[in-house]
Design a protein around this motif. Structure first.
Motif, PDB file in Angstrom:
ATOM      1  N   ALA A   1       2.648  -1.393   5.736  1.00  0.00           N
ATOM      2  CA  ALA A   1       3.130  -0.773   4.503  1.00  0.00           C
ATOM      3  C   ALA A   1       4.640  -0.909   4.416  1.00  0.00           C
ATOM      4  CB  ALA A   1       2.735   0.704   4.465  1.00  0.00           C
ATOM      5  N   LYS A   2       5.196  -0.579   3.255  1.00  0.00           N
ATOM      6  CA  LYS A   2       6.637  -0.464   3.090  1.00  0.00           C
ATOM      7  C   LYS A   2       7.044   0.958   3.476  1.00  0.00           C
ATOM      8  CE  LYS A   2       6.958  -3.880  -0.623  1.00  0.00           C
ATOM      9  NZ  LYS A   2       7.485  -4.164  -1.987  1.00  0.00           N
TER      10      LYS A   2
ATOM     11  N   GLU B   1       6.288   3.905   1.335  1.00  0.00           N
ATOM     12  CA  GLU B   1       4.874   4.224   1.125  1.00  0.00           C
ATOM     13  C   GLU B   1       4.291   5.156   2.192  1.00  0.00           C
ATOM     14  OE1 GLU B   1       3.251   0.180  -1.054  1.00  0.00           O
ATOM     15  OE2 GLU B   1       3.606   0.083   1.115  1.00  0.00           O
TER      16      GLU B   1
ATOM     17  N   HIS C   1      -0.383  -2.052   2.161  1.00  0.00           N
ATOM     18  CA  HIS C   1       0.313  -2.448   0.933  1.00  0.00           C
ATOM     19  C   HIS C   1      -0.413  -3.605   0.246  1.00  0.00           C
ATOM     20  CE1 HIS C   1       3.548  -3.206  -1.916  1.00  0.00           C
ATOM     21  NE2 HIS C   1       3.373  -4.490  -1.643  1.00  0.00           N
TER      22      HIS C   1
ATOM     23  N   PHE D   1      -0.265   7.435   3.239  1.00  0.00           N
ATOM     24  CA  PHE D   1       0.247   6.265   2.522  1.00  0.00           C
ATOM     25  C   PHE D   1      -0.027   6.459   1.044  1.00  0.00           C
ATOM     26  CE2 PHE D   1      -1.303   2.481   0.291  1.00  0.00           C
ATOM     27  CZ  PHE D   1      -0.291   1.561   0.454  1.00  0.00           C
TER      28      PHE D   1
ATOM     29  N   HIS E   1       0.601   4.035  -2.342  1.00  0.00           N
ATOM     30  CA  HIS E   1       1.054   2.694  -2.707  1.00  0.00           C
ATOM     31  C   HIS E   1       2.306   2.743  -3.576  1.00  0.00           C
ATOM     32  CE1 HIS E   1       1.026  -1.454  -4.145  1.00  0.00           C
ATOM     33  NE2 HIS E   1       0.227  -1.715  -3.115  1.00  0.00           N
ATOM     34  N   GLU E   2       3.141   1.753  -3.376  1.00  0.00           N
ATOM     35  CA  GLU E   2       4.422   1.659  -4.074  1.00  0.00           C
ATOM     36  C   GLU E   2       4.285   1.745  -5.599  1.00  0.00           C
ATOM     37  OE1 GLU E   2       8.350  -1.232  -3.660  1.00  0.00           O
ATOM     38  OE2 GLU E   2       6.338  -2.142  -3.678  1.00  0.00           O
TER      39      GLU E   2
ATOM     40  N   ALA F   1       5.009   5.115  -6.660  1.00  0.00           N
ATOM     41  CA  ALA F   1       6.154   5.752  -6.003  1.00  0.00           C
ATOM     42  C   ALA F   1       7.034   6.549  -6.956  1.00  0.00           C
ATOM     43  CB  ALA F   1       6.993   4.703  -5.276  1.00  0.00           C
TER      44      ALA F   1
ATOM     45  N   GLY G   1       8.119   8.063  -3.805  1.00  0.00           N
ATOM     46  CA  GLY G   1       7.348   7.567  -2.679  1.00  0.00           C
ATOM     47  C   GLY G   1       6.565   8.633  -1.953  1.00  0.00           C
ATOM     48  N   ALA G   2       6.079   8.275  -0.769  1.00  0.00           N
ATOM     49  CA  ALA G   2       5.187   9.157  -0.013  1.00  0.00           C
ATOM     50  C   ALA G   2       5.852  10.470   0.379  1.00  0.00           C
ATOM     51  CB  ALA G   2       4.690   8.430   1.236  1.00  0.00           C
TER      52      ALA G   2
END
Length: 430
Positions: free
Chosen positions: A105-106, A109, A242, A268, A270-271, A274, A305-306
């Protein structure tokens, strides 16, 4: 996996203790076993521990990481939030990058917070938005009980009958594993009534690793939200969250991530979600913009984001244990972990099949791409005595009703010799 490929893969292994020891000698991850506390029996001999899928062993570094925070608490009191070696205010941020690598993931996220089922409920507040006609939730028929209870109570909270609102994705008659084509049929026939898919990425009972990306594609094609429970996946397989496109996921860290009993989980988002501040959520102080959080009398300004799903300041001692583990995972890398895992579990499968005993059967997929390290051994006539005898022999597995012994050779601390000795004991007991 084609049958010829399976036979070729299994033919790479050999019988005998010397072969197992040779594999351990050539194992690039062999030194990591010494970085864990291995439980011992009354005679001082190491247990054969195959339940890292239930509770991972303690890294020897964990005590040092926790002691650092205890020392800083003793020395700084409340000022430890800013003056500690690892300041407590941003402590969760120290875990983000390594955790993101583990799940694919980023950093935006991922966040470490709360425990698994709490996080699932918080995520469903945002991603389960039922209407009169589109309100049903799809789970696996043998989902982990906590997931089932969470889904049932979410439905009831929104005023729906759980008996009507839960759709079960079931194995075919006479089979143990799920077929993706059956999920596709469910969505084709009932997709207009389905609001959410909440699926275990790796099934706790069979060890089957499902195609997360395909599940997301099928769900999104019918305008369903898609969430994944990665309790048995994180630190075990490479979910590439991601790229999978799933909307959300949640997991615990005390299994394959070795963070200690009851430790914090992670989530998580997802972007693509976000910056959507209109998503409904249950918020708390730690959901709010960091730069104005201590102004106190501010309207909620959700962090992108997360991190925007956080509620409260985190328990540092639990996070210290997670940091100890993630630092090790960051050092090793999931590529190396998966490479050894596939080889070690493949060897385990080979030896069990060589027993050629009709009292037991592996129900986990034989294709390494469709499983993690766990093998689920089904016992004929559901006799728990075999599991009890293994335990008496200091081989620690776990039993799951009605008829399965779960065994997980963990690549960071289990050896090929462990696997060899376990199957030889199993041979004697059978």
């Amino acid at each position: 996996m084609l049958e010829t490929e399976k036979q070729f893969t299994l033919s790479n292994y050999k019988l005998g203790l010397e072969y197992a020891r040779e594999q351990d000698k050539n194992d690039p991850l062999s030194t990591f076993r010494d970085q864990f506390h291995i439980p011992k029996n009354k005679e001082g001999n190491d247990w054969l521990y195959f339940t890292g899928n239930s509770l991972g062993l303690q890294p020897k570094s964990t005590q040092k990481y926790i002691q650092q925070e205890l020392d800083d608490w003793a020395n700084f009191g409340v000022e430890g939030h800013f003056e500690a070696k690892n300041p407590w205010m941003p402590y969760h941020e120290f875990l983000t990058e390594a955790m993101a690598k583990v799940v694919g993931a980023k950093p935006i996220e991922v966040v470490i917070m709360n425990t698994l089922t709490t996080n699932l409920h918080l995520l469903m507040v945002s991603f389960y938005q039922p209407t009169k006609t589109k309100y049903k939730i799809v789970i696996e028929s043998d989902a982990f009980p906590s997931d089932r209870y969470a889904v049932q109570t979410q439905l009831e909270f929104h005023g729906y009958d759980a008996k009507d609102g839960v759709i079960e994705w079931k194995p075919r008659q006479g089979e143990e594993l799920l077929n993706i084509e059956d999920l596709e049929t469910i969505l084709e026939e009932q997709g207009d009534e389905i609001a959410l898919l909440l699926i275990g990425g790796v099934n706790y009972y069979t060890g089957q690793y499902l195609d997360i990306k395909k599940i997301a594609e099928l769900g999104h094609a019918k305008n369903c939200m898609v969430g994944i429970d990665l309790a048995h996946g994180v630190g075990n397989i490479k979910p590439e969250l991601h790229d999978s496109g799933v909307d959300f996921a949640a997991w615990c860290t005390y299994k394959y991530l070795n963070s200690g009993p009851g430790s914090l989980g992670g989530l998580f988002v997802h972007e693509k979600h976000a910056h959507n501040k209109k998503l409904k959520r249950f918020a708390g102080w730690w959901s709010h913009n960091k730069s104005t959080r201590f102004n106190m009398r501010q309207p909620l300004d959700v962090i992108p984001g997360a991190e925007g799903w956080q509620l409260s300041n985190p328990p540092i001692l639990s996070m210290a244990a997670i940091k100890a583990s993630l630092d090790m995972f960051n050092e090793v890398g999931m590529d190396a972990i998966r490479e050894k895992s596939e080889k070690l579990t493949g060897y385990f499968e080979f030896l069990i099949n060589e027993l050629n005993n009709d009292k037991i059967k592996i129900i986990t997929p034989s294709n390494p791409k469709e499983r993690g390290c766990q093998l689920s051994i089904q016992v004929k006539d559901a006799d728990k005595n075999l599991h009890k005898k293994l335990t008496e022999a200091n081989i620690i597995t776990d039993w799951r009703e009605p008829d399965v012994i779960r065994c997980a050779p963990i690549p960071l601390y289990n050896t090929f010799e462990d696997v060899y000795r376990m199957t030889e004991t199993l041979r004697t007991l059978l």
